[in-house]
Design an enzyme around this catalytic site. Structure first.
Site, mmCIF file in Angstrom:
data_model
loop_
_atom_site.group_PDB
_atom_site.id
_atom_site.type_symbol
_atom_site.label_atom_id
_atom_site.label_comp_id
_atom_site.label_asym_id
_atom_site.label_seq_id
_atom_site.Cartn_x
_atom_site.Cartn_y
_atom_site.Cartn_z
ATOM 1 N N HIS A 14 0.860 -1.188 0.000
ATOM 2 C CA HIS A 14 0.000 0.000 0.000
ATOM 3 C C HIS A 14 0.897 1.239 0.000
ATOM 4 O O HIS A 14 1.751 1.390 0.876
ATOM 5 C CB HIS A 14 -0.929 -0.008 1.210
ATOM 6 C CG HIS A 14 -1.897 -1.153 1.202
ATOM 7 N ND1 HIS A 14 -2.133 -1.941 2.313
ATOM 8 C CD2 HIS A 14 -2.676 -1.646 0.203
ATOM 9 C CE1 HIS A 14 -3.026 -2.867 1.990
ATOM 10 N NE2 HIS A 14 -3.361 -2.712 0.722
ATOM 11 N N GLU A 17 1.448 3.498 3.213
ATOM 12 C CA GLU A 17 1.896 2.899 4.463
ATOM 13 C C GLU A 17 3.424 2.938 4.462
ATOM 14 O O GLU A 17 4.089 2.106 3.858
ATOM 15 C CB GLU A 17 1.364 1.467 4.588
ATOM 16 C CG GLU A 17 -0.164 1.418 4.681
ATOM 17 C CD GLU A 17 -0.712 0.000 4.767
ATOM 18 O OE1 GLU A 17 0.080 -0.949 4.913
ATOM 19 O OE2 GLU A 17 -1.953 -0.146 4.680
ATOM 20 N N HIS A 106 3.145 -4.002 6.892
ATOM 21 C CA HIS A 106 1.991 -3.102 6.756
ATOM 22 C C HIS A 106 1.853 -2.199 7.970
ATOM 23 O O HIS A 106 2.241 -2.552 9.080
ATOM 24 C CB HIS A 106 0.696 -3.906 6.595
ATOM 25 C CG HIS A 106 0.541 -4.535 5.253
ATOM 26 N ND1 HIS A 106 -0.161 -3.944 4.226
ATOM 27 C CD2 HIS A 106 1.016 -5.701 4.762
ATOM 28 C CE1 HIS A 106 -0.119 -4.725 3.160
ATOM 29 N NE2 HIS A 106 0.595 -5.798 3.462
ATOM 30 N N GLU A 167 1.862 -6.278 10.887
ATOM 31 C CA GLU A 167 0.923 -5.147 10.850
ATOM 32 C C GLU A 167 1.139 -4.330 12.108
ATOM 33 O O GLU A 167 0.980 -4.836 13.222
ATOM 34 C CB GLU A 167 -0.513 -5.654 10.790
ATOM 35 C CG GLU A 167 -1.563 -4.584 10.686
ATOM 36 C CD GLU A 167 -1.853 -4.180 9.247
ATOM 37 O OE1 GLU A 167 -1.820 -2.950 8.983
ATOM 38 O OE2 GLU A 167 -2.124 -5.065 8.416
#
Length: 295
Positions: A14, A17, A106, A167
């Site tokens: 992404h 990010e 992430h 994450e």
């Protein structure tokens, strides 16, 4: 014995990010940080064009393009769909991958801390979860639909023979935070250390049970019949990722002041609470159950 010979660390699936992108750059500049004796590690910047545009993605979410059937579909040809096919050729092919372990980095805007997300089940993942939790007690272990076969998963980490997501949050989109970057680095280092010990059959004694959370389903923000939002996440829930919600607890507050309670029948544990990236689908949070990973 199962051996992990090739590891890939992927950042920037992404584009907004930032931690994964800058951690990959750090590792490229300091390769000794990801060097171990029993395997080779490479780094990948997955979606540079989205980053240059300062967006999560240009046309569609890259981290939803990796089902086996989609990778084989030539009609799926927008930027991210095409990029997924390039990455599959580079790291896969899915189902017979060159990469033994794919670590996908992430960020989330939610207050989730450092989470190790497992998308598959099995002894390797169970031992990894136990090791990371032992070395990093504040870490959260998430089992995200690990009952599905890898071919049915759309996430990039399922390209590898094994694959996990790191994450970390909270971090705003298009922002860097030192504390979040350091958490991501620490967890990634623990994963690499685990692989080294795993390959050498030299793992320490691991906990027989490790607390984890299994994804159940996602819920949406309150909306009217026209699809307009009419409420928000209740302040008692905000920033309390992985904290229990009991039946009857406040869940949403409508703009007219009405409090909407949780109407389920069992205790659940929310995560990705008020994640900014999910507002395009009006998702409020994901709900999980607490489980134990047993060796």
């Amino acid at each position: 014995m199962d051996q992990i010979k090739q590891v890939a660390i992927v950042g920037g699936v992404h584009g907004n990010e930032f931690s994964g992108i800058y951690l990959v750059k750090q590792y490229q500049q300091q390769p000794e940080q990801i060097t171990r004796s029993s395997f080779t590690t490479e780094t990948v910047w997955a979606n540079p064009e989205a980053h240059y545009a300062n967006k999560r993605y240009l046309h569609s979410d890259l981290n939803r393009q990796f089902k086996t059937v989609d990778l084989a579909n030539p009609d799926l040809s927008n930027y991210e769909q095409s990029r997924a096919k390039v990455l599959n050729a580079q790291l896969g092919p899915k189902g017979n991958a060159r990469i033994d372990l794919l670590i996908d980095l992430h960020n989330t805007t939610s207050n989730m801390g450092a989470c190790l997300i497992l998308t598959q089940a099995g002894p390797f993942y169970n031992k990894l979860a136990a090791y990371v939790k032992m070395k990093m007690p504040e870490a959260i272990i998430s089992r995200d639909e690990d009952h599905f076969a890898a071919e049915d998963h759309a996430l990039m980490c399922t390209l590898g023979r094994y694959g996990v997501l790191v994450e970390v949050g909270p971090q705003p989109q298009s922002v860097l935070r030192q504390d979040v970057l350091e958490l991501m680095h620490r967890m990634t280092q623990h994963i690499l250390d685990f692989v080294e010990l795993y390959n050498k059959d030299a793992l320490p004694a691991l906990p027989k049970q490790t607390e984890a959370f299994r994804y159940l389903h996602s819920i949406k923000l309150p909306m009217n019949e026209r699809g307009e939002r009419i409420g928000m996440v209740h302040k008692n829930v905000q920033d309390r990722d992985y904290q229990p919600i009991h039946p009857g607890d406040p869940l949403f507050t409508l703009f007219d002041g009405t409090v909407v309670p949780y109407q389920g029948e069992t205790v659940v544990y929310p995560t990705f609470i008020n994640e900014a990236a999910y507002y395009d689908n009006n998702l409020a949070m994901s709900l999980n159950e607490k489980v134990l990973i047993e060796l």
